[in-house]
Design a protein around this motif. Structure first.
Motif, PDB file in Angstrom:
ATOM      1  N   GLU A 228      52.844  -3.171 -62.780  1.00  0.00           N
ATOM      2  CA  GLU A 228      53.908  -3.625 -63.224  1.00  0.00           C
ATOM      3  C   GLU A 228      54.803  -2.011 -63.527  1.00  0.00           C
ATOM      4  N   GLU A 229      55.369  -2.053 -62.235  1.00  0.00           N
ATOM      5  CA  GLU A 229      56.531  -0.974 -61.349  1.00  0.00           C
ATOM      6  C   GLU A 229      57.604  -1.640 -60.310  1.00  0.00           C
ATOM      7  N   VAL A 230      58.058  -1.420 -60.742  1.00  0.00           N
ATOM      8  CA  VAL A 230      59.403  -1.482 -59.501  1.00  0.00           C
ATOM      9  C   VAL A 230      59.820   0.048 -58.871  1.00  0.00           C
ATOM     10  N   LEU A 231      59.898   0.053 -57.542  1.00  0.00           N
ATOM     11  CA  LEU A 231      60.159   1.006 -57.477  1.00  0.00           C
ATOM     12  C   LEU A 231      61.653   0.881 -56.043  1.00  0.00           C
ATOM     13  N   LEU A 232      62.972   2.158 -55.504  1.00  0.00           N
ATOM     14  CA  LEU A 232      64.352   0.908 -55.282  1.00  0.00           C
ATOM     15  C   LEU A 232      64.040   2.498 -54.414  1.00  0.00           C
ATOM     16  N   ALA A 233      64.276   2.085 -52.994  1.00  0.00           N
ATOM     17  CA  ALA A 233      64.457   4.201 -52.618  1.00  0.00           C
ATOM     18  C   ALA A 233      65.942   3.859 -51.792  1.00  0.00           C
ATOM     19  N   VAL A 234      67.019   4.609 -51.543  1.00  0.00           N
ATOM     20  CA  VAL A 234      68.070   4.305 -51.246  1.00  0.00           C
ATOM     21  C   VAL A 234      68.195   5.630 -50.408  1.00  0.00           C
ATOM     22  N   ALA A 235      68.314   5.632 -48.482  1.00  0.00           N
ATOM     23  CA  ALA A 235      68.635   5.919 -47.859  1.00  0.00           C
ATOM     24  C   ALA A 235      70.442   6.857 -47.544  1.00  0.00           C
ATOM     25  N   THR A 236      70.980   6.951 -48.836  1.00  0.00           N
ATOM     26  CA  THR A 236      72.395   7.706 -48.783  1.00  0.00           C
ATOM     27  C   THR A 236      73.556   7.644 -47.528  1.00  0.00           C
ATOM     28  N   ASP A 237      73.005   8.846 -46.347  1.00  0.00           N
ATOM     29  CA  ASP A 237      73.981   8.618 -45.433  1.00  0.00           C
ATOM     30  C   ASP A 237      73.799   8.185 -44.534  1.00  0.00           C
ATOM     31  N   THR A 238      73.126   6.866 -44.176  1.00  0.00           N
ATOM     32  CA  THR A 238      73.052   5.755 -43.778  1.00  0.00           C
ATOM     33  C   THR A 238      72.949   4.076 -44.359  1.00  0.00           C
ATOM     34  N   ALA A 239      73.091   4.435 -45.796  1.00  0.00           N
ATOM     35  CA  ALA A 239      73.362   3.307 -47.261  1.00  0.00           C
ATOM     36  C   ALA A 239      72.340   1.954 -46.337  1.00  0.00           C
ATOM     37  N   ALA A 240      70.454   2.945 -46.116  1.00  0.00           N
ATOM     38  CA  ALA A 240      69.995   2.257 -46.259  1.00  0.00           C
ATOM     39  C   ALA A 240      68.569   2.021 -47.485  1.00  0.00           C
TER      40      ALA A 240
END
Length: 202
Positions: A92-104
């Motif tokens: 019941e967990e969700v992960l959002l991963a963001v690479a800020t330099d490339t907006a990926a």
């Protein structure tokens, strides 16, 4: 020889253009918001409030991790999945991963999650991606947290319980059981004798 190699590494990394950041390996997150890119600042509070409300209202634990860039040795999906595995995230967990330099960005949900992957993907494409592209990092987390509270993303074939709903159900069931007990007691001979005794004048 080792000294020369170390100096060579320093010279190479130091000569990289300012806009190019070293790739980040998948990490083990131990908090709802992990900002290794240092981009949230005071906006982290809004993201933390949205994540806390999501967990309180829908029973869904959302984690968001921000890094300068993903590890170039794996694709983005592998990066998010490896981070989820290292963090021992549950169904019941969700992960959002963001690479800020490339907006990926990438996301992960457990295989046994009550969320519908297609619905989550649509939510992220429509509400989260625009915030990521605009560099609104906190807004991306808030958008995802708000969207995950919608019943549209929950698989109707799977039960979904939040702490608030559980409390309401417990109270209602307790009331029903109490009422049934009183009705059955009045209908029993012992109950009728007790009622007759209490009705006699003293």
């Amino acid at each position: 020889m080792r000294t020369r190699i170390a100096l060579l590494v320093v010279l190479i990394t130091g000569s990289l253009p300012a806009g190019i950041a070293m790739a980040e390996q998948p990490v083990a997150v131990d908090a709802p918001i992990t900002d290794e890119a240092g981009v949230l600042g005071a906006d982290a509070r809004a993201a933390e409030r949205a994540v806390a409300e999501l967990r309180r209202e829908a029973g869904i634990a959302l984690s968001a991790v921000f890094v300068p860039s993903f590890d170039g040795a794996t694709d983005d999906a592998d990066w998010a999945e490896l981070t989820a595995m290292r963090s021992e995230l549950g169904a019941e967990e969700v992960l959002l991963a963001v690479a800020t330099d490339t907006a990926a960005y990438e996301w992960w949900i457990g295989e046994e999650s009550t969320l519908q992957p297609d619905a989550v993907e649509a939510l992220i494409d429509e509400d989260v991606e625009p915030a990521v592209v605009d560099g609104d990092w906190s807004g991306a987390v808030v958008a995802l947290a708000d969207g995950l509270q919608s019943t549209d993303v929950v698989d109707p074939a799977m039960p979904s319980w939040s702490p608030a709903r559980t409390a309401v159900v417990v109270v209602v069931l307790a009331g029903v059981l109490t009422a049934l007990y009183l009705v059955s007691r009045r209908g029993s001979p012992a109950g009728r004798d007790s009622d007759a005794t209490s009705a006699q004048p003293s």
